[in-house]
Structure formats: structure tokens, C-alpha cells
Design a protein around this motif. Structure first.
Motif, PDB file in Angstrom:
ATOM      1  N   SER A   1       0.828  -1.201   0.000  1.00  0.00           N
ATOM      2  CA  SER A   1       0.000   0.000   0.000  1.00  0.00           C
ATOM      3  C   SER A   1       0.868   1.259   0.000  1.00  0.00           C
ATOM      4  CB  SER A   1      -0.922  -0.017   1.218  1.00  0.00           C
ATOM      5  OG  SER A   1      -1.614   1.199   1.327  1.00  0.00           O
ATOM      6  N   PHE A   2       1.884   1.268   0.826  1.00  0.00           N
ATOM      7  CA  PHE A   2       2.784   2.412   0.916  1.00  0.00           C
ATOM      8  C   PHE A   2       3.529   2.630  -0.407  1.00  0.00           C
ATOM      9  CE2 PHE A   2       6.906   4.285   1.993  1.00  0.00           C
ATOM     10  CZ  PHE A   2       6.473   5.473   2.557  1.00  0.00           C
ATOM     11  N   LEU A   3       4.078   1.549  -0.984  1.00  0.00           N
ATOM     12  CA  LEU A   3       4.805   1.662  -2.255  1.00  0.00           C
ATOM     13  C   LEU A   3       3.901   2.148  -3.379  1.00  0.00           C
ATOM     14  CD1 LEU A   3       7.219  -1.392  -2.514  1.00  0.00           C
ATOM     15  CD2 LEU A   3       7.796   1.009  -2.785  1.00  0.00           C
ATOM     16  N   LYS A   4       2.684   1.629  -3.430  1.00  0.00           N
ATOM     17  CA  LYS A   4       1.763   2.038  -4.495  1.00  0.00           C
ATOM     18  C   LYS A   4       1.483   3.533  -4.405  1.00  0.00           C
ATOM     19  CE  LYS A   4      -2.417   0.818  -6.893  1.00  0.00           C
ATOM     20  NZ  LYS A   4      -3.449  -0.191  -7.073  1.00  0.00           N
ATOM     21  N   LYS A   5       1.208   4.030  -3.220  1.00  0.00           N
ATOM     22  CA  LYS A   5       0.928   5.444  -3.019  1.00  0.00           C
ATOM     23  C   LYS A   5       2.154   6.290  -3.406  1.00  0.00           C
ATOM     24  CE  LYS A   5      -1.294   6.427   0.711  1.00  0.00           C
ATOM     25  NZ  LYS A   5      -1.663   6.735   2.110  1.00  0.00           N
ATOM     26  N   GLN A   6       3.339   5.861  -2.959  1.00  0.00           N
ATOM     27  CA  GLN A   6       4.579   6.568  -3.299  1.00  0.00           C
ATOM     28  C   GLN A   6       4.808   6.619  -4.794  1.00  0.00           C
ATOM     29  OE1 GLN A   6       8.059   4.706  -1.787  1.00  0.00           O
ATOM     30  NE2 GLN A   6       7.956   5.707   0.191  1.00  0.00           N
ATOM     31  N   HIS A   7       4.653   5.491  -5.452  1.00  0.00           N
ATOM     32  CA  HIS A   7       5.002   5.410  -6.865  1.00  0.00           C
ATOM     33  C   HIS A   7       3.992   6.107  -7.762  1.00  0.00           C
ATOM     34  CE1 HIS A   7       8.397   2.274  -6.576  1.00  0.00           C
ATOM     35  NE2 HIS A   7       8.451   3.202  -5.635  1.00  0.00           N
ATOM     36  N   LEU A   8       2.741   6.157  -7.372  1.00  0.00           N
ATOM     37  CA  LEU A   8       1.783   6.955  -8.147  1.00  0.00           C
ATOM     38  C   LEU A   8       2.149   8.440  -8.061  1.00  0.00           C
ATOM     39  CD1 LEU A   8      -1.541   5.053  -7.399  1.00  0.00           C
ATOM     40  CD2 LEU A   8      -0.259   5.106  -9.560  1.00  0.00           C
ATOM     41  N   LYS A   9       2.621   8.893  -6.889  1.00  0.00           N
ATOM     42  CA  LYS A   9       3.128  10.265  -6.764  1.00  0.00           C
ATOM     43  C   LYS A   9       4.388  10.447  -7.603  1.00  0.00           C
ATOM     44  CE  LYS A   9       1.429  11.196  -2.102  1.00  0.00           C
ATOM     45  NZ  LYS A   9       1.840  11.439  -0.694  1.00  0.00           N
ATOM     46  N   LEU A  10       5.261   9.447  -7.573  1.00  0.00           N
ATOM     47  CA  LEU A  10       6.487   9.476  -8.376  1.00  0.00           C
ATOM     48  C   LEU A  10       6.153   9.673  -9.851  1.00  0.00           C
ATOM     49  CD1 LEU A  10       9.562   8.875  -8.922  1.00  0.00           C
ATOM     50  CD2 LEU A  10       8.898   6.449  -8.986  1.00  0.00           C
ATOM     51  N   PHE A  11       5.190   8.921 -10.374  1.00  0.00           N
ATOM     52  CA  PHE A  11       4.833   9.013 -11.783  1.00  0.00           C
ATOM     53  C   PHE A  11       4.285  10.402 -12.125  1.00  0.00           C
ATOM     54  CE2 PHE A  11       3.864   4.192 -11.500  1.00  0.00           C
ATOM     55  CZ  PHE A  11       5.212   3.902 -11.475  1.00  0.00           C
ATOM     56  N   LYS A  12       3.486  10.983 -11.238  1.00  0.00           N
ATOM     57  CA  LYS A  12       2.987  12.342 -11.462  1.00  0.00           C
ATOM     58  C   LYS A  12       4.132  13.349 -11.470  1.00  0.00           C
ATOM     59  CE  LYS A  12      -1.648  11.700  -9.666  1.00  0.00           C
ATOM     60  NZ  LYS A  12      -2.610  12.050  -8.631  1.00  0.00           N
ATOM     61  N   ASN A  13       5.094  13.163 -10.580  1.00  0.00           N
ATOM     62  CA  ASN A  13       6.254  14.056 -10.534  1.00  0.00           C
ATOM     63  C   ASN A  13       7.096  13.941 -11.805  1.00  0.00           C
ATOM     64  OD1 ASN A  13       5.441  14.867  -8.001  1.00  0.00           O
ATOM     65  ND2 ASN A  13       6.969  13.653  -6.908  1.00  0.00           N
ATOM     66  N   ILE A  14       7.250  12.717 -12.309  1.00  0.00           N
ATOM     67  CA  ILE A  14       7.998  12.514 -13.555  1.00  0.00           C
ATOM     68  C   ILE A  14       7.290  13.235 -14.696  1.00  0.00           C
ATOM     69  CG2 ILE A  14       8.656  10.801 -15.303  1.00  0.00           C
ATOM     70  CD1 ILE A  14       9.308   8.889 -12.971  1.00  0.00           C
ATOM     71  N   GLU A  15       5.986  13.168 -14.720  1.00  0.00           N
ATOM     72  CA  GLU A  15       5.230  13.834 -15.789  1.00  0.00           C
ATOM     73  C   GLU A  15       5.487  15.336 -15.786  1.00  0.00           C
ATOM     74  OE1 GLU A  15       1.123  13.077 -17.949  1.00  0.00           O
ATOM     75  OE2 GLU A  15       0.853  13.547 -15.820  1.00  0.00           O
ATOM     76  N   ARG A  16       5.669  15.917 -14.618  1.00  0.00           N
ATOM     77  CA  ARG A  16       5.919  17.363 -14.535  1.00  0.00           C
ATOM     78  C   ARG A  16       7.294  17.756 -15.053  1.00  0.00           C
ATOM     79  NH1 ARG A  16       4.230  17.162  -9.069  1.00  0.00           N
ATOM     80  NH2 ARG A  16       6.229  18.024  -8.464  1.00  0.00           N
ATOM     81  N   VAL A  17       8.290  16.881 -14.935  1.00  0.00           N
ATOM     82  CA  VAL A  17       9.662  17.282 -15.286  1.00  0.00           C
ATOM     83  C   VAL A  17      10.238  16.616 -16.521  1.00  0.00           C
ATOM     84  CG1 VAL A  17      10.188  17.811 -12.875  1.00  0.00           C
ATOM     85  CG2 VAL A  17      10.837  15.590 -13.794  1.00  0.00           C
TER      86      VAL A  17
END
Length: 134
Positions: free
Chosen positions: A117-133
Motif C-alpha cells: 500500500s505504501f509503495l503504491k501510493k509513493q510510486h503513483l506520486k512518483l509518476f505524477k512528478n515525472i510527468e511534470r519534469v
């Protein structure tokens, strides 16, 4: 466990965010610093929030990017009791990149579902951050 996302950026920028560990540290929601130990070995510094208390952890990760297969493999042992294997598979279609991440967690403690659960939440945020940069 599988996590999937679509990033509205071309493959090259997305792959670069996964394969350049300094860029990866900048977009990851809990990584504060990464030290290069060898071509494939890195020391990762994270700060996790446990009941709103910051908890710093450090562990070693091995990173194997392969631009031909469009995959990035990352393997680590966290705190000596959890092995995490992640494979990021990237496919592209001009204006976007599809990420399919497979995660295998092995732990000597019964915390698998909590870590997933923790990894999924982290990595969905990671993917959004990658999209921004990317």
C-alpha cells in the motif's frame, strides 16, 4: 503487485528520470539523497513519515536500466528484513509513455500488505512528478 500509469511525455524523458539516479531522487516523493557507489549500486536516503514523525532510513539499491528492452530493474534490501524487486516496463506512443511496474516484496515480517500500500501510493506520486519534469 502491479502498478500502471500513463505519463503524457515522450519515452526518452521518462526513461531518463528512471535511469539517472540523481534525477530519480529529485522526483521521488520520499528520497532525500542518492549516493553513487558503483555503476549499478547506489545508497538511498529516504525520510518516511510514521504517524507524522519523520523517520530517516538508508539502504542500498542496484539499478539496471536497459534502453533497448525499455526496462529498468531495481533491487534492494530495506532495513535488512525486506527485499524489494521492481521492474519498470515502459512503452510509448508518440506523446505519452505507459508505465507498468511489477513489484515483488519479500519480508521476514508480516508487513507485506502495508508495504504494498505504501509503495503504491509513493510510486503513483512518483509518476505524477515525472510527468511534470520529463
Amino acid at each position: 503487485m502491479r502498478i500502471e500509469s500513463i505519463i503524457h511525455k515522450p519515452f526518452s524523458g521518462v526513461f531518463d528520470c528512471f535511469s539517472d539516479m540523481q534525477k530519480f531522487a529529485k522526483v521521488h516523493p520520499v528520497i532525500t539523497r542518492i549516493e553513487k557507489l558503483s555503476d549499478t549500486k547506489y545508497r538511498v536516503h529516504e525520510t518516511l513519515s510514521l504517524f507524522y514523525i519523520p523517520v530517516p532510513i538508508t539502504y542500498v539499491v542496484y539499478v539496471y536500466p536497459n534502453v533497448q528492452t525499455r526496462k529498468i530493474n531495481m533491487n534492494s534490501y530495506v532495513l535488512g528484513f525486506s527485499k524489494i524487486e521492481m521492474q519498470f516496463n515502459l512503452t510509448d506512443d508518440q506523446d505519452y509513455t505507459h508505465i507498468s511496474e511489477d513489484v515483488i516484496l519479500s519480508s521476514s515480517l508480516p508487513i507485506g500488505k502495508l508495504m504494498e500500500s505504501f509503495l503504491k501510493k509513493q510510486h503513483l506520486k512518483l509518476f505524477k512528478n515525472i510527468e511534470r519534469v520529463a
